[in-house]
Design a protein around this motif. Structure first.
Motif, PDB file in Angstrom:
ATOM      1  N   GLN A  84       0.842  -1.199   0.000  1.00  0.00           N
ATOM      2  CA  GLN A  84       0.000   0.000   0.000  1.00  0.00           C
ATOM      3  C   GLN A  84       0.875   1.245   0.000  1.00  0.00           C
ATOM      4  N   ARG A  85       1.838   1.282   0.914  1.00  0.00           N
ATOM      5  CA  ARG A  85       2.717   2.451   1.026  1.00  0.00           C
ATOM      6  C   ARG A  85       3.553   2.631  -0.243  1.00  0.00           C
ATOM      7  N   GLU A  86       4.060   1.534  -0.781  1.00  0.00           N
ATOM      8  CA  GLU A  86       4.869   1.614  -1.998  1.00  0.00           C
ATOM      9  C   GLU A  86       4.045   2.141  -3.170  1.00  0.00           C
ATOM     10  N   ALA A  87       2.813   1.687  -3.278  1.00  0.00           N
ATOM     11  CA  ALA A  87       1.960   2.135  -4.380  1.00  0.00           C
ATOM     12  C   ALA A  87       1.626   3.614  -4.239  1.00  0.00           C
ATOM     13  N   VAL A  88       1.337   4.062  -3.024  1.00  0.00           N
ATOM     14  CA  VAL A  88       1.053   5.489  -2.804  1.00  0.00           C
ATOM     15  C   VAL A  88       2.270   6.326  -3.179  1.00  0.00           C
ATOM     16  N   ASP A  89       3.461   5.895  -2.775  1.00  0.00           N
ATOM     17  CA  ASP A  89       4.683   6.622  -3.127  1.00  0.00           C
ATOM     18  C   ASP A  89       4.887   6.655  -4.638  1.00  0.00           C
ATOM     19  N   ALA A  90       4.586   5.539  -5.315  1.00  0.00           N
ATOM     20  CA  ALA A  90       4.757   5.477  -6.768  1.00  0.00           C
ATOM     21  C   ALA A  90       3.758   6.386  -7.478  1.00  0.00           C
ATOM     22  N   ILE A  91       2.532   6.436  -6.985  1.00  0.00           N
ATOM     23  CA  ILE A  91       1.529   7.335  -7.568  1.00  0.00           C
ATOM     24  C   ILE A  91       1.985   8.781  -7.435  1.00  0.00           C
ATOM     25  N   ALA A  92       2.427   9.146  -6.231  1.00  0.00           N
ATOM     26  CA  ALA A  92       2.869  10.525  -5.999  1.00  0.00           C
ATOM     27  C   ALA A  92       4.027  10.895  -6.898  1.00  0.00           C
ATOM     28  N   ALA A  93       5.026  10.026  -6.994  1.00  0.00           N
ATOM     29  CA  ALA A  93       6.204  10.322  -7.805  1.00  0.00           C
ATOM     30  C   ALA A  93       5.840  10.457  -9.280  1.00  0.00           C
ATOM     31  N   ASP A 127       1.688   2.537 -16.523  1.00  0.00           N
ATOM     32  CA  ASP A 127       2.879   1.721 -16.784  1.00  0.00           C
ATOM     33  C   ASP A 127       3.998   2.050 -15.804  1.00  0.00           C
ATOM     34  N   GLU A 128       4.176   3.328 -15.504  1.00  0.00           N
ATOM     35  CA  GLU A 128       5.240   3.731 -14.587  1.00  0.00           C
ATOM     36  C   GLU A 128       4.969   3.216 -13.171  1.00  0.00           C
ATOM     37  N   ILE A 129       3.726   3.298 -12.741  1.00  0.00           N
ATOM     38  CA  ILE A 129       3.371   2.797 -11.413  1.00  0.00           C
ATOM     39  C   ILE A 129       3.529   1.283 -11.347  1.00  0.00           C
ATOM     40  N   ASP A 130       3.115   0.589 -12.407  1.00  0.00           N
ATOM     41  CA  ASP A 130       3.232  -0.867 -12.429  1.00  0.00           C
ATOM     42  C   ASP A 130       4.683  -1.332 -12.459  1.00  0.00           C
ATOM     43  N   THR A 131       5.554  -0.538 -13.035  1.00  0.00           N
ATOM     44  CA  THR A 131       6.984  -0.876 -13.021  1.00  0.00           C
ATOM     45  C   THR A 131       7.530  -0.772 -11.601  1.00  0.00           C
ATOM     46  N   ALA A 132       7.083   0.240 -10.866  1.00  0.00           N
ATOM     47  CA  ALA A 132       7.552   0.436  -9.490  1.00  0.00           C
ATOM     48  C   ALA A 132       6.944  -0.588  -8.533  1.00  0.00           C
ATOM     49  N   VAL A 133       5.683  -0.945  -8.759  1.00  0.00           N
ATOM     50  CA  VAL A 133       4.982  -1.878  -7.868  1.00  0.00           C
ATOM     51  C   VAL A 133       4.252  -2.906  -8.742  1.00  0.00           C
ATOM     52  N   GLN A 161     -16.527  -0.108   3.710  1.00  0.00           N
ATOM     53  CA  GLN A 161     -15.079  -0.212   3.839  1.00  0.00           C
ATOM     54  C   GLN A 161     -14.549   0.990   4.598  1.00  0.00           C
ATOM     55  N   ARG A 162     -13.473   0.780   5.366  1.00  0.00           N
ATOM     56  CA  ARG A 162     -12.842   1.849   6.132  1.00  0.00           C
ATOM     57  C   ARG A 162     -11.488   2.199   5.527  1.00  0.00           C
ATOM     58  N   TYR A 163     -11.197   3.519   5.515  1.00  0.00           N
ATOM     59  CA  TYR A 163      -9.972   3.988   4.900  1.00  0.00           C
ATOM     60  C   TYR A 163      -9.343   5.127   5.708  1.00  0.00           C
ATOM     61  N   SER A 164      -8.056   5.317   5.492  1.00  0.00           N
ATOM     62  CA  SER A 164      -7.335   6.480   5.985  1.00  0.00           C
ATOM     63  C   SER A 164      -6.819   7.281   4.791  1.00  0.00           C
ATOM     64  N   TYR A 165      -6.888   8.585   4.911  1.00  0.00           N
ATOM     65  CA  TYR A 165      -6.377   9.478   3.859  1.00  0.00           C
ATOM     66  C   TYR A 165      -4.886   9.245   3.703  1.00  0.00           C
ATOM     67  N   ALA A 166      -4.451   9.024   2.455  1.00  0.00           N
ATOM     68  CA  ALA A 166      -3.043   8.724   2.214  1.00  0.00           C
ATOM     69  C   ALA A 166      -2.343   9.740   1.314  1.00  0.00           C
ATOM     70  N   LEU A 167      -3.081  10.317   0.344  1.00  0.00           N
ATOM     71  CA  LEU A 167      -2.417  11.204  -0.629  1.00  0.00           C
ATOM     72  C   LEU A 167      -3.453  12.091  -1.293  1.00  0.00           C
ATOM     73  N   GLY A 168      -3.115  13.362  -1.450  1.00  0.00           N
ATOM     74  CA  GLY A 168      -3.923  14.283  -2.220  1.00  0.00           C
ATOM     75  C   GLY A 168      -3.064  14.965  -3.270  1.00  0.00           C
ATOM     76  N   LEU A 169      -3.568  15.044  -4.494  1.00  0.00           N
ATOM     77  CA  LEU A 169      -2.860  15.699  -5.603  1.00  0.00           C
ATOM     78  C   LEU A 169      -3.807  16.687  -6.276  1.00  0.00           C
TER      79      LEU A 169
END
Length: 228
Positions: free
Chosen positions: A32-41, A92-98, A217-225
C-alpha cells in the motif's frame, strides 16, 4: 504542474460534473505504502491533466490490502481526454515500481445530496468510510428516495451521529447503486454510532424495499494531488 496536499477533498464542489471512485488490490500494508509513493512520484513528474481535472485522492484500506482512488472532473469529456493522452503512461510507470497491482473496478458517479459539515466545524476527518448500497435491477429510480430517508434520519438524530463530519451520496452512472463517502472524526466515533439502536427513521432505511445489499469499507487518507 502537480502538487501534494494534506487537505481533504471538497465533495460539494459545484463544478465537479463527474466523480470517479476506483479500487486497487495491492496485497499488503507495505505494498500500500509503496503504491502510494509510486503514484505521488509519477504524478509529480508529469503535468496536471490539461483540462478539467480538479483533484485526485488516494486512501489506504484498513484491510491492509486495498487502495481507494477518488478523482473529480469538470466533465466526462475531460476525463476521456486524460485517458487518451496521459493515463496509460502513468499506469505503466506505477506498475513498473509496484508490479502485480490488481485494478478491481472503476465507477462513475454524480453527487446527489450531502449531509454537510456544520458551519465553523474545522475537524480533520480521522476515518473515511465508503458504503455501497446496491439496488435490485430496474430500481434505479428509487435510489434518491433512499438517500432522502437517510438524510432525514441523520437530521432527526444529530446527537447519535455527533462524530460524523459529513456524508456525501453519489449515484452511479450505470444506475445500479449509491455510494456514500462519509467523513468521521475517528474510528471510535464511527463504532459508537454503529452500536446505537436507532429509531423509526433508521428502521425505514434498513427495511427499504429494492435494496439488494450493503457493503462498507474503512480507509485512511493517504495522498492528495491537485493542480498547482
Amino acid at each position: 504542474m502537480t502538487r501534494r496536499t494534506d487537505v481533504h477533498p471538497e465533495l460539494i464542489r459545484p463544478e465537479a460534473g463527474l466523480t470517479l471512485f476506483s479500487t486497487w488490490r495491492v496485497g499488503t500494508p507495505e505494498r500500500q505504502r509503496e503504491a502510494v509513493d509510486a503514484i505521488a512520484a509519477t504524478w509529480e513528474r508529469g503535468p496536471w491533466p490539461v483540462r478539467g481535472g480538479l483533484g485526485y485522492y488516494v486512501y489506504a484500506g484498513h484491510d491492509g490490502t486495498t487502495l481507494l482512488h477518488h478523482s473529480q472532473w469538470r466533465r466526462a469529456e475531460d476525463f476521456e481526454g486524460y485517458v487518451k493522452t496521459q493515463r496509460q503512461e502513468r499506469v505503466d510507470e506505477i506498475d513498473t515500481a509496484v508490479p502485480g497491482i490488481e485494478r478491481v473496478r472503476l465507477d462513475r458517479y454524480r453527487r446527489y445530496r450531502s449531509h454537510e459539515r456544520a458551519v465553523g466545524d474545522t475537524r480533520v476527518p480521522g476515518l473515511i468510510v465508503t458504503v455501497r448500497i446496491d439496488f435490485e435491477e430496474g430500481a434505479s429510480g428509487r435510489r434518491r428516495e433512499w438517500v432522502d430517508l437517510v438524510l432525514a434520519a441523520l437530521a432527526a438524530d444529530p446527537e447519535g451521529h455527533r462524530g460524523l463530519v459529513s456524508a456525501h451520496f453519489h449515484l452511479s452512472d450505470d444506475g445500479t447503486h449509491v455510494l456514500n463517502y462519509a467523513e468521521w472524526e475517528s474510528a471510535e466515533a464511527y463504532d459508537e454510532a454503529l452500536a446505537l439502536p436507532g429509531g423509526e427513521e433508521w428502521e425505514r432505511v434498513r427495511t427499504y424495499p429494492a435494496v439488494e445489499g450493503v457493503t462498507g469499507q474503512r480507509y485512511s487518507y493517504a495522498l492528495g494531488l491537485v493542480p498547482d
